[in-house]
Design a protein around this motif. Structure first.
Motif, PDB file in Angstrom:
ATOM      1  N   LEU A 160       0.810  -1.214   0.000  1.00  0.00           N
ATOM      2  CA  LEU A 160       0.000   0.000   0.000  1.00  0.00           C
ATOM      3  C   LEU A 160       0.846   1.269   0.000  1.00  0.00           C
ATOM      4  O   LEU A 160       0.357   2.342  -0.360  1.00  0.00           O
ATOM      5  CB  LEU A 160      -0.936   0.019   1.215  1.00  0.00           C
ATOM      6  N   LEU A 161       2.119   1.134   0.406  1.00  0.00           N
ATOM      7  CA  LEU A 161       2.994   2.304   0.519  1.00  0.00           C
ATOM      8  C   LEU A 161       4.347   1.991  -0.139  1.00  0.00           C
ATOM      9  O   LEU A 161       5.381   1.967   0.520  1.00  0.00           O
ATOM     10  CB  LEU A 161       3.197   2.676   1.997  1.00  0.00           C
ATOM     11  N   PRO A 162       4.339   1.766  -1.440  1.00  0.00           N
ATOM     12  CA  PRO A 162       5.571   1.340  -2.106  1.00  0.00           C
ATOM     13  C   PRO A 162       6.693   2.376  -2.079  1.00  0.00           C
ATOM     14  O   PRO A 162       7.861   2.014  -2.263  1.00  0.00           O
ATOM     15  CB  PRO A 162       5.107   1.069  -3.546  1.00  0.00           C
ATOM     16  N   ILE A 206      -6.661 -20.823  -2.634  1.00  0.00           N
ATOM     17  CA  ILE A 206      -7.264 -19.493  -2.522  1.00  0.00           C
ATOM     18  C   ILE A 206      -6.221 -18.411  -2.756  1.00  0.00           C
ATOM     19  O   ILE A 206      -6.438 -17.456  -3.517  1.00  0.00           O
ATOM     20  CB  ILE A 206      -7.932 -19.320  -1.141  1.00  0.00           C
ATOM     21  N   PHE A 207      -5.057 -18.556  -2.130  1.00  0.00           N
ATOM     22  CA  PHE A 207      -4.033 -17.518  -2.220  1.00  0.00           C
ATOM     23  C   PHE A 207      -3.362 -17.469  -3.587  1.00  0.00           C
ATOM     24  O   PHE A 207      -2.710 -16.483  -3.921  1.00  0.00           O
ATOM     25  CB  PHE A 207      -2.994 -17.711  -1.112  1.00  0.00           C
ATOM     26  N   LYS A 239      -5.355  -9.594  -5.278  1.00  0.00           N
ATOM     27  CA  LYS A 239      -5.633  -8.166  -5.454  1.00  0.00           C
ATOM     28  C   LYS A 239      -6.426  -7.611  -4.276  1.00  0.00           C
ATOM     29  O   LYS A 239      -6.157  -6.509  -3.784  1.00  0.00           O
ATOM     30  CB  LYS A 239      -6.390  -7.949  -6.759  1.00  0.00           C
ATOM     31  N   LYS A 240      -7.404  -8.391  -3.793  1.00  0.00           N
ATOM     32  CA  LYS A 240      -8.209  -7.950  -2.650  1.00  0.00           C
ATOM     33  C   LYS A 240      -7.346  -7.834  -1.390  1.00  0.00           C
ATOM     34  O   LYS A 240      -7.520  -6.901  -0.597  1.00  0.00           O
ATOM     35  CB  LYS A 240      -9.359  -8.926  -2.416  1.00  0.00           C
ATOM     36  N   ARG A 259       0.135  -8.843   2.476  1.00  0.00           N
ATOM     37  CA  ARG A 259       0.886  -9.538   1.440  1.00  0.00           C
ATOM     38  C   ARG A 259       0.345 -10.965   1.337  1.00  0.00           C
ATOM     39  O   ARG A 259       0.315 -11.690   2.329  1.00  0.00           O
ATOM     40  CB  ARG A 259       2.369  -9.559   1.800  1.00  0.00           C
ATOM     41  N   PRO A 260      -0.076 -11.379   0.139  1.00  0.00           N
ATOM     42  CA  PRO A 260      -0.725 -12.695   0.001  1.00  0.00           C
ATOM     43  C   PRO A 260       0.261 -13.845   0.051  1.00  0.00           C
ATOM     44  O   PRO A 260       0.655 -14.411  -0.956  1.00  0.00           O
ATOM     45  CB  PRO A 260      -1.405 -12.599  -1.371  1.00  0.00           C
TER      46      PRO A 260
END
Length: 338
Positions: free
Chosen positions: A246-248, A290-291, A298-299, A306-307
């Motif tokens: 979210l904060l690259p 799922i992952f 993306k969700k 982090r997925p």
């Protein structure tokens, strides 16, 4: 051509016939034992619940509901989420640990249930290591160190210089919360000062930093990001070894010169100890499936998660490493909770 014997079996045939009958009976019993795994009683044959040991609306709850929605479709049974918050996650975790180990109750928790709580709480009525078994990690996440614009600090270096010169207070979601132990690790590594101001959750901590009541804090990235983008909070660094999705553009603490600083946290799925291995394996595979889905990833990234999914053995190793790191720090801090 030989003809088949007729009439009663001879003495020579009787032992063989008896053996065959015994084998047939045993095969029948074996078949009956296997049938439930493939018939109408195959797991799951009724709804499954995932206990979330923190309040609804937070990142953990969001991840659990996304997992439950997809798993319900795959398993052809409802997978429902039940929030049972309290005592740093201990209330919901105990409910899961005491549940029947049949695969119909799972727990979604932050890793601090295992890596922090046993060291921070004076007394726990269950043992999360003994009474729960990890199925796998369900994503990792950072905290972000933010300041109020009024203190006019725009980099971690300047913040550290200020915190060495004066005792700055900092907010967190509570004693032994990720934000608390991340800041205390920063203090230990850099010899800065800082008085802890604990709150009952991330939201009230965020509110007081926004209001300027407390100048700084390590806060959950998803809840702080909108205020960072609007300029109401100044981001200095994220807590993990990798930058936050979210904060690259915000560096990690390690990138700013605090070598090896790593305060990344994880969500983890667990089951009551004694849950059959095939069911644990099925949920390991379910999480990985799922992952691996691009839409699901993306969700999660939109939530600052982090997925990352693992199997049970890898999750156990993660928890063991975290217990060593945070246990030592908590002992030094002398944290003791009821």
């Amino acid at each position: 051509m030989a003809t088949r014997p007729t009439g009663l079996p001879t003495a020579a045939h009787r032992p063989r016939r008896g053996a065959l009958a015994t084998l047939a009976a045993l095969a029948g019993y074996a078949l009956l034992a296997v049938l439930p795994a493939h018939g109408q009683d195959a797991y799951p044959s009724r709804p499954v619940r995932i206990i979330v040991n923190f309040p609804a609306g937070g990142p953990l709850d969001t991840v659990a509901r996304l997992v439950a929605e997809r798993a319900g479709r795959d398993l052809k049974q409802p997978v429902v989420v039940e929030n049972r918050a309290g005592a740093g996650g201990n209330v919901g975790a105990e409910a899961a640990a005491r549940a029947t180990p049949d695969g119909y109750t799972l727990l979604m928790s932050t890793d601090t249930l295992v890596t922090v709580n046993p060291f921070a709480y004076r007394k726990m009525s269950f043992d999360p290591v003994r009474d729960l078994q990890p199925v796998g990690l369900a994503g990792t996440f950072n905290q972000v160190l933010v300041t109020h614009p009024a203190i006019k600090v725009a980099s971690l270096d300047k913040f550290l210089a200020m915190a060495k010169a004066q005792d700055l207070s900092y907010a967190s979601a509570g004693i032994a919360s990720p934000g608390h132990i991340a800041f205390e690790m920063l203090k230990a590594r850099t010899q800065i000062q800082g008085t802890h101001v604990p709150y009952k959750g991330n939201a009230p901590a965020l509110s007081d930093v926004l209001a300027g009541q407390v100048p700084a804090g390590f806060l959950a990235t998803p809840t702080a990001v909108q205020y960072i983008r609007s300029g109401k909070l100044v981001p200095l660094a994220v807590s993990g070894l990798r930058r936050d999705p979210l904060l690259p553009d915000v560096p990690t603490v390690a990138e700013t010169g605090v070598s090896g600083f790593d305060a990344e946290f994880a969500f983890v799925m667990l089951v009551p100890s004694g849950t059959p291995a095939p069911i644990r394996t099925r949920w390991e595979q379910q999480l990985k499936t799922i992952f691996a889905d691009a839409g699901f990833q993306k969700k999660l990234l939109a939530q600052g998660v982090r997925p990352q999914a693992t199997d049970g053995a890898q999750a156990t190793a993660w928890l063991a490493a975290g217990s060593k790191r945070w246990g030592e720090l908590i002992r030094k801090l002398g944290v003791s909770l009821d």
